[in-house]
Design an enzyme around this catalytic site. Sequence first.
Site, PDB file in Angstrom:
ATOM      1  N   ASP A 247      57.412 -24.630 130.389  1.00 45.67           N
ATOM      2  CA  ASP A 247      58.181 -23.464 129.924  1.00 45.67           C
ATOM      3  C   ASP A 247      59.658 -23.595 130.294  1.00 45.67           C
ATOM      4  OD1 ASP A 247      58.551 -21.017 128.646  1.00 45.67           O
ATOM      5  OD2 ASP A 247      58.164 -19.861 130.453  1.00 45.67           O
TER       6      ASP A 247
ATOM      7  N   GLU B  54      44.954  -3.956 128.756  1.00 46.57           N
ATOM      8  CA  GLU B  54      44.461  -3.259 127.570  1.00 46.57           C
ATOM      9  C   GLU B  54      44.682  -4.091 126.310  1.00 46.57           C
ATOM     10  OE1 GLU B  54      44.953   1.445 128.818  1.00 46.57           O
ATOM     11  OE2 GLU B  54      46.706   0.358 128.096  1.00 46.57           O
TER      12      GLU B  54
ATOM     13  N   GLU C 123      80.214   3.323 118.300  1.00 47.64           N
ATOM     14  CA  GLU C 123      78.893   3.882 118.000  1.00 47.64           C
ATOM     15  C   GLU C 123      77.776   2.890 118.326  1.00 47.64           C
ATOM     16  OE1 GLU C 123      79.771   7.052 114.360  1.00 47.64           O
ATOM     17  OE2 GLU C 123      79.610   4.908 113.915  1.00 47.64           O
TER      18      GLU C 123
END
Length: 513
Positions: free
Chosen positions: A189, A390, A462
């Site tokens: 990795d 889960e 914004e």
Amino acid sequence: MVMAILTRQSRRKHLRVYNPPQQAAEVRYTPSATNSSAVPPVAVPPKPTADTILGKQYEDVRSVYSFGKELGRGQFGVTYLCTEIASGRQYACKSISKRKLVSKADREDIRREIQIMQHLSGQPNIVEFRGAYEDKSNVHVVMELCAGGELFDRIIAKGHYTERAAATICRAVVNVVNICHFMGVMHRDLKPENFLLATMEENAMLKATDFGLSVFIEEGKMYRDIVGSAYYVAPEVLRRSYGKEIDVWSAGVILYILLSGVPPFWAEIEKGIFDAILHEEIDFESQPWPSISESAKDLVRKMLTRDPKKRLTSAQVLQHQWLREGGEASDKPIDSAVLSRMKQFRAMNKLKKMALKVIASNLNEEEIKGLKQMFMNMDTDNSGTITYEELKAGLAKLGSKLSEAEVKQLMEAADVDGNGSIDYVEFITATMHRHKLERDEHLFKAFQYFDKDNSGFITRDELESALIEHEMGDTSTIREIISEVDTDNDGRINYEEFCAMMRGGMQQPMRLK
């Protein structure tokens, strides 16, 4: 054969760390039946606590270290700044919740990561392992504190950059690969995020810090589980038959990014990235490659050779004329726009994920029917979020045969805010077909979300405000991305520019002219 011997020896060596500590044993005195004097004491060694992960007695890490601020949070635990009480020295402590280690494989992964860290500790460019502790709730891994921050952050902050600097960084990365392979470890990795600088000093050493997917190499074995991160994964990983050569490929991808600011293979979705890795040619035509030395390009080609048998080994890479210390790498500055591209590469995914999340939150019931029920079925404790456990259980019920590593990668990809669980909107964003998310009406809703004053334009303020609110990027990075999206250079982003950003690939808007 040497690797196999190293591997067997290292495993035997590692197991010693989990033996019961050399502490005062319980001493039991047995009175003599015929003599009032006692027999010599019989030492009774302490028994390991039942059901431990490390195979030794529980220890209180806080009796050795005091804990400070949180440094980071991941899928299984939290990393804290800690101070050794006896010396006052500072370290990092990764505290892993045992509650989240639900399977035998999870527990074995943690054991193996600790073994590998201890095995490699003390080597150059690898984080120093200090110790592992276990209590009722957590496993604590104490390691060297790398206070210098991430590799790419340092490069960008410096503001100027040369081939020679790229060679120095690449040499450190490949040195990690070489050490791992020599000591019988495959990393699996390698990516820039897994490298930190030891200190804030100018010439701080680069350190590999994450060995969560690493394994001890078994000679003759071909590995089949898909692991790693999309941009950096080798083609043979996708074909499910690979060995340690994959680490050289990943290091080659890092070198390509160091020299150009973008990965060699890219797409908007993972499947597209994987197809490119398997079939597309490496781009050496667009800027800045014409100004990069032939020697550097030669090394990149040889590290990114698709046939692992023809790919350079880590030792051969270190001997390449461009990479060697004092070698052919030029001291001429690389175009500063490469730094800008590098910064955009790191942040663009965050920007697009943010906009996609806005879209997902506005989808109507008809568009997400089935997905809502799937989420509710997976959220077994009705908490409103899906944990790793889960997700794994839910996928298994659906007939998924994904490996542990693949489920972890799905979790990381869907968990946009990085808090270790998937909320409802994140789930919809990750599971809804992309062409639905990118329909005009959805893009317009996302545009309106950012266009707070309904002016028909998104201003820099914004977009910065929205992204900072959701902790998705820093101000300077956002400014550069907006500049790239604002193709008519009026200082604002109109709807057409926003749609082009959302639908287009990362490579095209980030290409140098």
